[in-house]
Scaffold this motif. Sequence first.
Motif, mmCIF file in Angstrom:
data_model
loop_
_atom_site.group_PDB
_atom_site.id
_atom_site.type_symbol
_atom_site.label_atom_id
_atom_site.label_comp_id
_atom_site.label_asym_id
_atom_site.label_seq_id
_atom_site.Cartn_x
_atom_site.Cartn_y
_atom_site.Cartn_z
ATOM 1 N N PHE A 119 0.842 -1.193 0.000
ATOM 2 C CA PHE A 119 0.000 0.000 0.000
ATOM 3 C C PHE A 119 0.876 1.241 0.000
ATOM 4 N N SER A 120 0.487 2.225 -0.827
ATOM 5 C CA SER A 120 1.226 3.483 -0.867
ATOM 6 C C SER A 120 0.416 4.602 -0.221
ATOM 7 N N SER A 121 -0.768 4.843 -0.729
ATOM 8 C CA SER A 121 -1.632 5.871 -0.166
ATOM 9 C C SER A 121 -3.010 5.749 -0.803
ATOM 10 N N ARG A 122 -3.954 6.512 -0.285
ATOM 11 C CA ARG A 122 -5.283 6.582 -0.891
ATOM 12 C C ARG A 122 -5.310 7.774 -1.828
ATOM 13 N N ASP A 123 -5.999 7.577 -2.954
ATOM 14 C CA ASP A 123 -6.075 8.707 -3.878
ATOM 15 C C ASP A 123 -7.363 9.501 -3.658
ATOM 16 N N ASP A 124 -7.996 9.282 -2.533
ATOM 17 C CA ASP A 124 -9.128 10.115 -2.143
ATOM 18 C C ASP A 124 -8.893 10.569 -0.706
ATOM 19 N N ASP A 125 -9.887 11.082 -0.073
ATOM 20 C CA ASP A 125 -9.715 11.668 1.248
ATOM 21 C C ASP A 125 -10.318 10.836 2.365
ATOM 22 N N ARG A 153 -10.003 16.640 17.280
ATOM 23 C CA ARG A 153 -9.452 17.974 17.521
ATOM 24 C C ARG A 153 -10.026 18.927 16.486
ATOM 25 N N ILE A 154 -10.334 20.132 16.914
ATOM 26 C CA ILE A 154 -10.849 21.153 16.011
ATOM 27 C C ILE A 154 -9.886 22.334 16.013
ATOM 28 N N HIS A 155 -9.446 22.707 14.821
ATOM 29 C CA HIS A 155 -8.525 23.831 14.653
ATOM 30 C C HIS A 155 -9.314 25.005 14.080
ATOM 31 N N PHE A 156 -9.319 26.126 14.773
ATOM 32 C CA PHE A 156 -9.964 27.332 14.257
ATOM 33 C C PHE A 156 -8.950 28.093 13.413
ATOM 34 N N VAL A 157 -9.273 28.324 12.141
ATOM 35 C CA VAL A 157 -8.350 28.975 11.204
ATOM 36 C C VAL A 157 -9.073 30.114 10.503
ATOM 37 N N ASP A 158 -8.275 31.037 9.938
ATOM 38 C CA ASP A 158 -8.850 32.179 9.222
ATOM 39 C C ASP A 158 -9.267 31.813 7.812
ATOM 40 N N THR A 159 -8.476 30.944 7.169
ATOM 41 C CA THR A 159 -8.769 30.537 5.791
ATOM 42 C C THR A 159 -8.387 29.073 5.611
ATOM 43 N N LEU A 160 -8.872 28.480 4.538
ATOM 44 C CA LEU A 160 -8.501 27.112 4.161
ATOM 45 C C LEU A 160 -7.726 27.153 2.855
ATOM 46 N N PRO A 161 -6.699 26.309 2.700
ATOM 47 C CA PRO A 161 -5.968 26.283 1.425
ATOM 48 C C PRO A 161 -6.860 25.745 0.308
ATOM 49 N N LYS A 162 -6.816 26.448 -0.845
ATOM 50 C CA LYS A 162 -7.685 26.054 -1.960
ATOM 51 C C LYS A 162 -6.914 26.085 -3.269
ATOM 52 N N GLY A 200 -10.988 26.852 -6.545
ATOM 53 C CA GLY A 200 -11.768 26.985 -5.328
ATOM 54 C C GLY A 200 -11.957 25.721 -4.528
ATOM 55 N N LYS A 201 -11.344 24.615 -4.950
ATOM 56 C CA LYS A 201 -11.478 23.368 -4.206
ATOM 57 C C LYS A 201 -10.534 23.356 -3.003
ATOM 58 N N ILE A 202 -11.043 22.903 -1.864
ATOM 59 C CA ILE A 202 -10.220 22.843 -0.658
ATOM 60 C C ILE A 202 -9.139 21.777 -0.831
ATOM 61 N N GLN A 203 -7.919 22.131 -0.453
ATOM 62 C CA GLN A 203 -6.785 21.214 -0.586
ATOM 63 C C GLN A 203 -6.591 20.439 0.729
ATOM 64 N N ARG A 204 -7.355 19.372 0.892
ATOM 65 C CA ARG A 204 -7.242 18.568 2.106
ATOM 66 C C ARG A 204 -5.872 17.909 2.217
ATOM 67 N N ALA A 205 -5.302 17.554 1.071
ATOM 68 C CA ALA A 205 -3.989 16.890 1.098
ATOM 69 C C ALA A 205 -2.947 17.780 1.759
ATOM 70 N N GLN A 206 -3.002 19.078 1.491
ATOM 71 C CA GLN A 206 -2.052 20.000 2.119
ATOM 72 C C GLN A 206 -2.288 20.070 3.621
ATOM 73 N N LEU A 207 -3.555 20.117 4.028
ATOM 74 C CA LEU A 207 -3.860 20.126 5.456
ATOM 75 C C LEU A 207 -3.340 18.867 6.131
ATOM 76 N N ARG A 208 -3.515 17.708 5.479
ATOM 77 C CA ARG A 208 -3.026 16.449 6.058
ATOM 78 C C ARG A 208 -1.511 16.466 6.215
ATOM 79 N N ARG A 209 -0.831 16.909 5.164
ATOM 80 C CA ARG A 209 0.634 16.934 5.217
ATOM 81 C C ARG A 209 1.127 17.878 6.312
ATOM 82 N N ASP A 210 0.550 19.063 6.377
ATOM 83 C CA ASP A 210 0.977 20.037 7.382
ATOM 84 C C ASP A 210 0.713 19.528 8.793
#
Length: 537
Positions: free
Chosen positions: A421-427, A504-513, A517-527
């Motif tokens: 297994f390498s990774s999932r290509d979805d979220d 856990r809930i993180h309060f943020v000002d913006t989401l990476p997109k 306009g699509k939210i970049q969940r992969a970036q959030l996961r990596r960070d």
Amino acid sequence: MDVEVAARVGRLLEEFGAPQADVAWLLCDRHPAASTALTVAEGPGPVTSFTFGELAEASRRVAAVLADAGVGRGDRVATVMGKSADLAAVVLGIWRLGAVYVPLFTAFAREAVGSRLADAAVVLVVADVDQLAKVPEGRWSVLVAGNDAADGLRARMAAADPGQVTSVPVGGDAPLVHMFTSGTTGKPKGVVHPVRYIAGWQGYLEFGLGVRPESVFWSAADPGWAYGLYTAIVAPLAAGVPTILLRGGFSPETTWAVLRDLAVTDFAAAPTVYRGLRAAAATVPEGLALRRLSSAGEPLTPEVNEWATRVLELRVHDHYGQTELGMPIGFPHHPHLEVPVQNGAMGPALPGWTMTVLAEESDEPASPGQPGRLAVVVAESPFMTFRGYAGGVGAERFRAEGAYFLTGDLASIDGESIIRFSSRDDDVIIMAGYRIGPFDIESTLLRHPAVDECAVVAAPDEVRGEVVEAFVVLARGTAGSDDLAAELQRWVKTEYAAHAYPRRIHFVDTLPKTPSGKIQRAQLRRDRAAEITASSR
């Protein structure tokens, strides 16, 4: 493939694919009436066992009750029930009528239950008394299980005439189960399993799990999901092997007690169960009868087998599957198929399946060891029954004019046919063996007046493998606080599902997109993963 194994695959396909296949007969009536079908444990202490004869009688009475309620062949009947003999009887009763079973996980909240009932066009719901509040009003009728009320299931079963019901032979292509995926990129998708889908699960029981006629087998998975339904109820009943159902949630003390007291030889559970046993202070009991350990639902991390080898002198065999497919990959326990377990690997394709890895840019097999898109070779996988999702969506998962089916995961295959297994290509988030899609959780959070935008991702966790975390942009004029985070967690528990709330809930000002306009969940996961790694140093 071993000649004997290949012949067994053929016989299973003939049995469950026959034009006159009768589910109740295959799973119950053909077995000796005096043989034990299942044992229900409440925890340490007394257990209750039920024979195939008793299960046949109970399921005939259930079928009579359902028939009186107007249920017939092809109708969808759902349950919101915990693990019990009643559940097994209800499921078999549904199939005696040729109706289609819709399992619903007891941790789902009211809206999640209601949306699935509507999407499956359910006509009747059987719910435990403590689950009734989760069943909204709709076009379906409701039958109460789990108590002795005068108008409840048990009272109606006692008054029913089981002689009026004969099981309906529906054939191997008839619908058996209507389930739902985790809803990774949209609404959960319906998957309809035909009767012949059982063949792959009995094959998995024998080849992957290595369960034998003399085994004492326990699958700790919840029957509200595909793995639990088929390993804890369907496959062992089909094979005539007694199965164990443990009521209540997981605890290390109870798990060890059941393994000891019932002399379990074959145990299957999510990796999080093994991690929980490893992390607990509970003493490992003496005199365990364990011979084979298996896991599924999420990648098995190396520390589990380091612990299992040291403490139990056994290795856990990891297995891989999907609601759409069944279990196509894993390190098999069958004596004719065993290969050495390798850390970080999923194992080879199991009998009845041929897997490949397609290159990322073309629908051609990748070179050995090269990561790519994990796929089923359809023509060479006789256990595969999936042809598309309910409603006709999902055609894009089939590639090269239907020659391959994409699993949605990335992997590699080495020269020895071992898949890694390498990774999932979805979220999708895999937490404690449960596949959780972010869509439902995000939709639930967005209904809270304090939430403007949000993204739900997986974060690494030592015990659960992954946990749900949410990044939340608050509505204007709303301030983030610990109290608000706790309120949002409770909101998800009550409005969606108790098991899927963000740890856990993180309060943020913006989401990476993306620019579109699509939210970049992969970036959030990596960070987030990098942050957790840095904090642990």
